[in-house]
Design a protein around this motif. Structure first.
Motif, PDB file in Angstrom:
ATOM      1  N   LEU A 146      10.989  20.944  62.847  1.00 36.66           N
ATOM      2  CA  LEU A 146      10.776  19.905  61.915  1.00 36.66           C
ATOM      3  C   LEU A 146      11.643  18.680  62.279  1.00 36.66           C
ATOM      4  O   LEU A 146      12.742  18.811  63.017  1.00 36.66           O
ATOM      5  N   VAL A 147      11.241  17.523  62.142  1.00 39.24           N
ATOM      6  CA  VAL A 147      11.832  16.236  62.246  1.00 39.24           C
ATOM      7  C   VAL A 147      12.003  15.478  61.042  1.00 39.24           C
ATOM      8  O   VAL A 147      10.981  15.343  60.295  1.00 39.24           O
ATOM      9  N   GLU A 187      14.754  20.356  50.212  1.00 39.97           N
ATOM     10  CA  GLU A 187      15.510  21.013  49.104  1.00 39.97           C
ATOM     11  C   GLU A 187      16.831  21.226  49.711  1.00 39.97           C
ATOM     12  O   GLU A 187      17.933  21.036  48.921  1.00 39.97           O
ATOM     13  N   SER A 188      16.887  21.952  50.825  1.00 40.55           N
ATOM     14  CA  SER A 188      18.113  22.434  51.378  1.00 40.55           C
ATOM     15  C   SER A 188      19.050  21.198  51.776  1.00 40.55           C
ATOM     16  O   SER A 188      20.254  21.075  51.495  1.00 40.55           O
ATOM     17  N   PHE A 189      18.429  20.190  52.195  1.00 39.44           N
ATOM     18  CA  PHE A 189      19.096  18.955  52.386  1.00 39.44           C
ATOM     19  C   PHE A 189      19.813  18.306  50.918  1.00 39.44           C
ATOM     20  O   PHE A 189      20.717  17.758  50.989  1.00 39.44           O
ATOM     21  N   LYS A 190      18.747  18.240  50.014  1.00 39.05           N
ATOM     22  CA  LYS A 190      19.121  17.828  48.787  1.00 39.05           C
ATOM     23  C   LYS A 190      20.533  18.573  48.276  1.00 39.05           C
ATOM     24  O   LYS A 190      21.232  17.805  47.611  1.00 39.05           O
ATOM     25  N   VAL A 191      20.230  19.803  48.327  1.00 35.10           N
ATOM     26  CA  VAL A 191      21.394  20.787  47.655  1.00 35.10           C
ATOM     27  C   VAL A 191      22.663  20.278  48.378  1.00 35.10           C
ATOM     28  O   VAL A 191      23.793  20.122  48.051  1.00 35.10           O
ATOM     29  N   ARG A 192      22.666  20.221  49.724  1.00 35.58           N
ATOM     30  CA  ARG A 192      23.824  20.059  50.792  1.00 35.58           C
ATOM     31  C   ARG A 192      24.460  18.569  50.492  1.00 35.58           C
ATOM     32  O   ARG A 192      25.546  18.408  50.803  1.00 35.58           O
ATOM     33  N   SER A 193      23.623  17.645  50.457  1.00 33.41           N
ATOM     34  CA  SER A 193      23.848  16.208  50.404  1.00 33.41           C
ATOM     35  C   SER A 193      24.317  15.849  48.906  1.00 33.41           C
ATOM     36  O   SER A 193      25.045  14.977  48.744  1.00 33.41           O
ATOM     37  N   GLY A 194      23.866  16.589  48.006  1.00 35.19           N
ATOM     38  CA  GLY A 194      24.167  16.080  46.667  1.00 35.19           C
ATOM     39  C   GLY A 194      23.146  14.996  46.221  1.00 35.19           C
ATOM     40  O   GLY A 194      23.437  14.276  44.886  1.00 35.19           O
ATOM     41  N   THR A 242      15.513  19.509  63.026  1.00 34.20           N
ATOM     42  CA  THR A 242      16.106  20.426  62.042  1.00 34.20           C
ATOM     43  C   THR A 242      16.568  21.598  62.786  1.00 34.20           C
ATOM     44  O   THR A 242      17.139  22.527  62.255  1.00 34.20           O
ATOM     45  N   THR A 243      16.349  21.731  64.004  1.00 32.13           N
ATOM     46  CA  THR A 243      16.815  23.219  64.688  1.00 32.13           C
ATOM     47  C   THR A 243      18.301  23.027  65.291  1.00 32.13           C
ATOM     48  O   THR A 243      18.942  21.852  65.184  1.00 32.13           O
ATOM     49  N   ALA A 244      18.862  23.989  65.485  1.00 27.62           N
ATOM     50  CA  ALA A 244      20.147  24.098  66.284  1.00 27.62           C
ATOM     51  C   ALA A 244      20.344  23.320  67.293  1.00 27.62           C
ATOM     52  O   ALA A 244      21.535  22.788  67.564  1.00 27.62           O
ATOM     53  N   THR A 255      20.474  16.400  66.272  1.00 30.42           N
ATOM     54  CA  THR A 255      20.137  17.373  65.362  1.00 30.42           C
ATOM     55  C   THR A 255      20.824  17.064  63.827  1.00 30.42           C
ATOM     56  O   THR A 255      21.744  16.209  63.741  1.00 30.42           O
ATOM     57  N   MET A 256      20.502  18.003  62.791  1.00 30.49           N
ATOM     58  CA  MET A 256      21.041  17.777  61.523  1.00 30.49           C
ATOM     59  C   MET A 256      22.453  18.133  61.609  1.00 30.49           C
ATOM     60  O   MET A 256      23.201  17.759  61.049  1.00 30.49           O
ATOM     61  N   ALA A 257      22.752  19.190  62.436  1.00 27.42           N
ATOM     62  CA  ALA A 257      24.020  19.895  62.475  1.00 27.42           C
ATOM     63  C   ALA A 257      25.036  18.596  63.297  1.00 27.42           C
ATOM     64  O   ALA A 257      26.183  18.408  62.723  1.00 27.42           O
ATOM     65  N   GLU A 258      24.576  18.124  64.095  1.00 30.67           N
ATOM     66  CA  GLU A 258      25.308  16.828  64.868  1.00 30.67           C
ATOM     67  C   GLU A 258      25.391  15.617  63.802  1.00 30.67           C
ATOM     68  O   GLU A 258      26.409  14.732  63.942  1.00 30.67           O
ATOM     69  N   SER A 259      24.522  15.772  62.712  1.00 30.45           N
ATOM     70  CA  SER A 259      24.489  14.497  61.809  1.00 30.45           C
ATOM     71  C   SER A 259      25.375  14.792  60.599  1.00 30.45           C
ATOM     72  O   SER A 259      25.184  14.046  59.599  1.00 30.45           O
ATOM     73  N   GLY A 260      26.255  16.020  60.855  1.00 28.71           N
ATOM     74  CA  GLY A 260      27.100  16.295  59.704  1.00 28.71           C
ATOM     75  C   GLY A 260      26.544  17.417  58.715  1.00 28.71           C
ATOM     76  O   GLY A 260      27.345  17.590  57.591  1.00 28.71           O
ATOM     77  N   PHE A 261      25.623  18.187  59.100  1.00 26.53           N
ATOM     78  CA  PHE A 261      25.299  19.362  58.310  1.00 26.53           C
ATOM     79  C   PHE A 261      25.267  20.473  59.298  1.00 26.53           C
ATOM     80  O   PHE A 261      24.027  20.960  59.604  1.00 26.53           O
ATOM     81  N   PRO A 262      26.422  21.104  59.520  1.00 27.47           N
ATOM     82  CA  PRO A 262      26.527  22.242  60.330  1.00 27.47           C
ATOM     83  C   PRO A 262      25.645  23.439  59.776  1.00 27.47           C
ATOM     84  O   PRO A 262      25.554  23.752  58.527  1.00 27.47           O
TER      85      PRO A 262
END
Length: 341
Positions: A146-147, A187-194, A242-244, A255-262
């Protein structure tokens, strides 16, 4: 002399009985009165004798539609009949899936769906079909990242920009229907970002992307097959995958992980299912022709351009994959705090 005549009479009578038995067997086969293995063998030998329908439970132009049409066109070249794509959108893919679940299990109707097929059971408390029991898995077609995309006119260029914007204004994110992988990523991003984001479900990716380009929604986690044309044309901006790991088609996009969401690692996939009870020989034949199609250079190139990786698993492997993916998405749904509707 009488003995010779008697033997000849018995032989003639035996021959007539044998011939009659053959005729009865042929009639029984035509009427479906023979054993299941023989009937399946006969059906497989004659299959397919007419065009086949591939049901896509989303509108034309979405990722499932794109992936399915490419493989349907290639399969038509080798299987001996045209495979006609029939779009039946609505209810998060459940309208089209229900149609296939109730179709005759003869191999002439089958489903092309996304991972949403095994997500829906954990989102909807009541469904007209069982996603695991009412279908015969055929094959996994592709695995797709996903992107995270925003309109070209958006000031957002990084995930951190998005976080800053979300603190200043309310954000709406779209998806290809409730319970889709796109929604769950959001939804995962919403939960983790607040961030207090609002989900806006659509009947497919195509209408959601149209509203995203027009600014009616501010962001979307979309499947690469449908998002890539908009990214390439400059109408949408890719912010993160959204991939590792990064993907070759968007090598400059982090990636999202590189962007602060490990640990953020969500992708979607596509597959084919037949109605429960479809003869295994026919399921195997469909899987075989799909696997052949997925190896063709044209398909490989076009899938790669969409960020999709061809798979082509056998029915048994795909059946196991359905179960394991169902368990994974069940856990994601629970973590996102989504209550079955």
């Amino acid at each position: 002399m009488h003995a010779i005549i008697a033997r000849r009479a018995r032989k003639a009578r035996s021959s007539r009985l044998a011939q009659r038995a053959r005729h009865l067997a042929a009639a029984a086969l035509a009427a479906g009165l023979v054993s299941a293995p023989l009937a399946a063998l006969a059906a497989d030998a004659a299959y397919p004798a007419r065009p086949i329908t591939m049901v896509v439970p989303y509108p034309p132009g979405g990722p499932t539609d794109i992936v399915a049409r490419l493989v349907a066109a290639e399969m038509s070249k080798t299987i001996g009949q045209n495979i006609v794509v029939d779009n039946k959108p609505g209810a998060s893919g459940m309208i089209g899936a229900d149609l296939v679940a109730r179709a005759a299990p003869d191999g002439y109707t089958f489903l092309a769906n996304a991972s949403l097929h095994v997500i829906n059971p954990y989102i909807y408390a009541s469904m007209r079909y069982d996603a695991f029991k009412d279908f015969a898995p055929i094959t996994q077609l592709a695995d797709v990242p996903l992107v995270l995309v925003v309109p070209e006119t958006s000031p957002v260029r990084t995930v951190q920009d998005l976080l800053a914007l979300g603190k200043k204004q309310s954000l709406n994110f779209g998806s290809a229907g409730s319970a889709s992988a796109q929604q769950l990523a959001g939804e995962s991003f919403k939960v983790r970002s607040g961030l207090p984001m609002q989900h806006v479900p659509y009947k497919g990716s195509a209408p959601a992307l149209t509203d995203l380009v027009g600014g009616q929604i501010q962001l979307m986690f979309d499947s690469m097959p449908s998002a890539m044309p908009f990214i390439k044309s400059g109408k949408l901006r890719a912010v993160a995958v959204t991939t590792a790991r990064r993907v070759d088609e968007l090598a400059a996009v982090p990636t999202m992980a590189e962007s602060g969401f490990p640990g953020f690692d969500i992708s979607t996939w596509y597959g084919l299912w037949a109605p429960k009870g479809t003869p295994p020989e026919i399921v195997a034949k469909l899987a075989d022709h799909a696997a052949r199609a997925l190896k063709q250079p044209g398909i490989v190139t076009q899938y790669a351009g969409l960020g999709a990786k061809p798979v082509g698993s056998d029915p048994a492997a795909f059946a196991r994959f359905n179960v394991s993916e169902g368990e994974k998405w069940r856990d994601i749904v629970k973590a996102a705090g989504i209550t079955p509707q």
